[in-house]
Each structure stands twice: as structure tokens, then as C-alpha cells.
Design a protein around this motif. Sequence first.
Motif, PDB file in Angstrom:
ATOM      1  N   UNK A  13     -28.116 -23.994  -9.417  1.00  0.00           N
ATOM      2  CA  UNK A  13     -29.457 -23.989  -9.913  1.00  0.00           C
ATOM      3  C   UNK A  13     -29.302 -22.920 -11.196  1.00  0.00           C
ATOM      4  N   UNK A  14     -29.776 -23.222 -12.563  1.00  0.00           N
ATOM      5  CA  UNK A  14     -29.876 -22.147 -13.344  1.00  0.00           C
ATOM      6  C   UNK A  14     -30.692 -20.737 -13.040  1.00  0.00           C
ATOM      7  N   UNK A  15     -31.748 -21.016 -12.360  1.00  0.00           N
ATOM      8  CA  UNK A  15     -32.683 -19.794 -12.043  1.00  0.00           C
ATOM      9  C   UNK A  15     -31.825 -18.844 -11.101  1.00  0.00           C
ATOM     10  N   UNK A  16     -31.306 -19.665 -10.040  1.00  0.00           N
ATOM     11  CA  UNK A  16     -30.403 -18.738  -9.600  1.00  0.00           C
ATOM     12  C   UNK A  16     -29.046 -18.110 -10.080  1.00  0.00           C
ATOM     13  N   UNK A  17     -28.741 -18.873 -11.037  1.00  0.00           N
ATOM     14  CA  UNK A  17     -27.290 -17.991 -12.224  1.00  0.00           C
ATOM     15  C   UNK A  17     -27.961 -16.954 -12.677  1.00  0.00           C
ATOM     16  N   UNK A  18     -29.219 -16.862 -13.272  1.00  0.00           N
ATOM     17  CA  UNK A  18     -29.729 -15.727 -14.013  1.00  0.00           C
ATOM     18  C   UNK A  18     -30.434 -14.768 -13.141  1.00  0.00           C
TER      19      UNK A  18
END
Length: 319
Positions: free
Chosen positions: A5-10
Amino acid sequence: MAYKDYYDVLGVSRGASDADIKSAYRKLAKTYHPDKNQGDEKAADKFKEIGEAYAVLNDPEKRKVYDQFGHTGQVPPGYDTGGFQGGDFGGFDGSQFSDFFQDLFGRATQGGAGRRGGVSTNFGGMPGTGGAGFPGGAQVNLEDLLGGLGGAGQSRRFVQNVEGELQVTLSEAYHGSDEVINVDGKRLSLRVPAGTRDGARLRLAGQGPGGGDVLLTIRVLEDASFELEGDDLTTVVDVPAPVAALGGDVKVRTLAGTTGNLSIPAGSSGGRKMRLRGQGWPRKGGGHGDLYVRLNLTVPKTLSDREKELYQQLRDLQS
């Protein structure tokens, strides 16, 4: 393939603002940047991953599609995406452009790139390319670029400014520094003014490809001996316990490079701050801030027989 998940990545929530996303990306990019993690494949993969996440979440249209349809971005027929056509968000690596950007700004291993490799290749979104983009820096019209490379007698045409970061030490930012960078095979000299702050922007007008500007963001590296806050600097000095108890002088080095004596009052405790006026950071209007000296009380790791005797006498007096 399992996508992250991109939100988790950032490390941000789904309701994060654009400013939150940009701030998170900058912190992570600084941590995992290849210049700071040479030879670390995991850090390189992480840098690529956060770049992919930022490229999507920083673009309102791509983020909208991502939020509704997930990582693959498969959009139902007739859905209004505001011009973005969807498609798989994954697979971002930028390898097809890496050699181009390294040649543009000079490789760190080549002579003439300046200390710390000159301008770091941390480039940003490429509007109008239809690709994921490179978060944070050089912006090039890809259609013009490929068109320029495709035909005999045609030349590359760069239609936007080029951006990059230049790292300097705290001492170089304090005193000012002469730097040399390599842009599109051309060596450029520049002066970092004395008293430059982290995040300051320097513009080399007309020095970029095709007459564009080179825009540099100054990044001041942390220093192990000094901490900057506002116009004031803080440093730590070791003070032997007997000097703290009885008073005396200790030597203090300033960021300006001078060394002087600091008078320690009798009965000083560890953690006490003392101020040296006018020995801090250069101010815009002239003059300097102050230098704060934090006292760190020390005791010897090994004692002579005489020192042991004296310390025992002192201990007995306090028992």
C-alpha cells in the motif's frame, strides 16, 4: 505479485494532506537516498519504492484513481478520471532514464563533479510524459526529448528548469563555500554564501540545458559538534568534576574555528548552559547569534594512587 500500500510505504494515513505526503517523502528520500547508501541494494529498492508511491499520491488524478480502484488502477469504461487513463501503477523504476540523468548532472565517480558528487540526482515529476515520473526535481518534456533523439540532425530540447540538491557541511554553510557542479557536461562554478540555511535556494540563470535555469536546494548536513537553532549554536564541552566543583577554565572551540577559555563557576552541575555572545550563526542584518555551551561533567576512567586517596577522602567526608 503482492503490492504494498502506497500510504503504508510513505507512513501516512489515507486522509493525509499534500503537505504531509511531501514531508514524509522528503524524510524517507533523505534517509534512503543512494548517495548515502552506496552499495546497499535494500536501500536502493526502498528509495525506488517510496519514489513510486510519491509519484502516485502526489498527483491528484492518479491518487483519485488509486484510492478508488487500487494498485492496478483498472478503471471501468466511461468513468471520468479527469484525463488520467489508469493502468498498472507498479513497475516504476526509472532505469530507462538513469543513465540520461547521471550524464546530465555528472556521475559521482567522475572528476569535476565536485565534492559529495555535485548535484544529487534526486529528480522530480515529469509533467506531460504520461509516466510515473521522478519525484522531486528535474522536469523535462519527454516528447521533445525522445523526438530530439529520434532523428538525424535533431537535437534534444529541454523546455523546463532543472532542479537538484547540493549538500554542504555546517562549517561550509557558516563560512561560505565555492562549489563546482556538472550539468549536461558543462562545469559550473557557484558560491554558497556565508550563513546559508538548510533549504535555501540558489538559481543559476540560463545555465541549464537549452538556456533553462539550474535551481539548487541547499541541504546542510548535521554536525556532530554543533547544533543550530535559529541564530544560535549549541555545543558540548567536557568539564572535569573537580573543575565543576571548585571553578576553573576550560577550552571551547567555536564554529568560526577559534578556541578560547570559558570560565566555569564553582559548583556548576552537568547540563548547565553558558552563553558566549556573538559566537553563533551569521545574521542577515549583520552580527551573529550566540553560542551556548552545555557542560558535561566527567570523571577519570583510571586514577593514580594519589587521586584515589583524594577521592576516598572526599567520599569519606560526604558519608
